[in-house]
Design an enzyme around this catalytic site. Structure first.
Site, short mmCIF file in Angstrom:
data_model
loop_
_atom_site.label_atom_id
_atom_site.label_comp_id
_atom_site.label_asym_id
_atom_site.label_seq_id
_atom_site.Cartn_x
_atom_site.Cartn_y
_atom_site.Cartn_z
N LYS A 1 0.64 -12.95 -12.02
CA LYS A 1 -0.76 -12.39 -11.50
C LYS A 1 -1.75 -13.24 -11.99
CE LYS A 1 -0.54 -8.81 -10.55
NZ LYS A 1 -0.46 -8.54 -9.11
N GLY B 1 0.61 -1.30 -0.02
CA GLY B 1 -0.01 0.04 0.03
C GLY B 1 0.87 1.30 0.00
N ALA B 2 2.14 1.20 0.19
CA ALA B 2 3.03 2.34 0.13
C ALA B 2 3.39 2.48 -1.45
CB ALA B 2 4.22 2.03 0.75
N SER C 1 -3.89 -8.23 -13.37
CA SER C 1 -3.34 -7.55 -14.75
C SER C 1 -3.76 -8.11 -15.99
CB SER C 1 -1.66 -7.58 -14.58
OG SER C 1 -0.99 -7.08 -15.77
N TYR D 1 5.70 -12.47 -15.29
CA TYR D 1 4.87 -11.59 -14.59
C TYR D 1 3.50 -11.98 -14.71
CZ TYR D 1 2.47 -7.35 -13.30
OH TYR D 1 1.54 -6.45 -12.51
N VAL E 1 5.79 -9.17 2.28
CA VAL E 1 4.39 -9.96 2.45
C VAL E 1 4.77 -11.47 2.59
CG1 VAL E 1 4.38 -10.17 -0.06
CG2 VAL E 1 2.33 -10.22 1.41
#
Length: 370
Positions: free
Chosen positions: A185, A9-10, A122, A181, A59
């Site tokens: 996702k 969230g940053a 994504s 990637y 995480v």
């Protein structure tokens, strides 16, 4: 009002999501590792609202995730390594953070269920977008011939060699995972839907198209394309565009994306769904580079058309927003030209280290540029 945890969230999107949730009366806690590639060497991003509680942790750290979930009602899961090109050689890092990190989060959610989890997916999972052939049939499995230096036709063709016409891509289009990637996702997305419901959690996934706006990491050569272009232009350099520059994408402003996350967290109609989040308007990458140059007062700087392709890149993919509109009333509101003007105003006050050539050299050294 709920207490919401935002993993990652940053980051660029997370900060806007936090602002939108707080505007609606929610309390926000953020779990973020503040990796140097994105954030530089800082303890807290300046654009992160002062009332947001920040837990600096990875995480994948189960104990930290468990602490972050204490007293939490809902989760927005944004934590991820982001970048198609880099994912093709930093394979362990991307897979560990994205897939294992999501697994750790859900293991802790099994022990401490929340009402709803909204996970960022994504558009990359589609690979090539949806196409229509010259007979009018839709084509879900479009592929290009082997890419090579200086080729003239970058477009997918049908079995008879006829060009295909790109159309807006809906959620029912089957995935075609063309990069690590994209694979990551899709794993995050499927993990959310597989594990949420059995434990009484409502799972939602948002497939984001090309997000842009102020606050993106300008010195990260694997961030969003508009931020990369902005960094080049700020330093008086040409935006570098692979292939011939006519590939088409959908650019959506970060404030629209933040609103979509907040609505997906709150509205009953979102539960269990997977939704495209884009503007519904397609633009060529060259067109976008020139528009940004105008907005930044750099009209004289034309983009550099490389004439090569990155392995894992796709030709055309833009957004069909119909399902999100029906389920959560989502429609992009930000005018593109006004959004570019806002971005240009913010960029003018920044400094950026141009790392585009080093990133390209890294890809070429590994045989990832054709």
């Amino acid at each position: 009002m709920e207490r919401v945890l935002i993993t990652g969230g940053a980051g660029f999107i997370g900060r806007f999501v936090a602002d939108e949730l707080m505007r609606r009366g929610h309390q926000v806690r953020v779990l973020d590792s503040l990796i140097e590639q994105v954030h530089g060497q800082i303890d807290r991003p300046a654009m992160l609202h002062e009332d947001v509680e920040l837990i600096r942790a990875d995480v994948r750290d189960g104990a930290a995730v468990a602490r972050a979930l204490e007293g939490i009602d809902s989760v927005v899961h944004l934590a991820a390594e982001v970048g198609v090109g880099q994912s093709m050689y930093e394979v362990e890092r991307y897979t560990s953070v994205n897939d294992v990190g999501t697994a750790v989060l859900f293991e802790k959610l099994i022990q401490r269920p929340v009402r709803r989890v909204v996970t960022a997916s994504s558009m990359s999972i589609y690979g090539e977008g949806l196409y229509r052939d010259q007979d009018g049939a839709l084509v879900e499995t479009a592929e290009r011939t082997t890419l090579r230096d200086g080729q003239r036709n970058w477009e997918p063709v049908d079995a008879q060699g006829r060009p295909l016409a790109p159309v807006a891509t809906p959620e029912w289009k089957r995935p075609n995972l063309a990069s690590i990637y994209a694979l990551n996702k899709y794993v995050q997305e499927r993990t959310t839907h597989i594990l949420a419901a059995p434990y009484g959690i409502e799972g939602v996934c948002l497939r984001l198209f090309n997000v842009y706006g102020p606050g993106q990491a300008l010195s990260n050569p694997y961030t969003g394309v508009l931020a990369i272009f902005a960094a080049r232009l700020l330093n008086g350099q040409q935006p570098m565009i692979f292939e011939d520059g006519e590939q088409r994408r959908d650019f959506v402003h970060v404030t629209d994306v933040a609103r979509a996350f907040a609505d997906a967290l709150e509205l009953p109609g979102a539960a269990g769904g997977t939704f495209n989040i884009g503007s519904g308007t397609d633009r060529s990458v060259t067109e976008v580079a020139r528009a940004l140059a105008r907005a930044m007062g750099k009209n004289q700087i034309e983009p550099e058309i490389v004439g090569k392709a990155r392995i894992g890149d796709i030709r055309h993919c833009f957004c069909d927003t119909g399902r999100a509109r029906e389920a959560i009333g989502f429609e992009a509101r930000q005018d593109f030209e006004a959004g570019l003007a806002e971005l240009a105003e913010w960029v003018a006050e920044q400094t950026a280290e141009d790392r585009v050539h080093s990133a390209r050299a890294e890809l070429e050294a590994r045989g990832l540029v054709a």
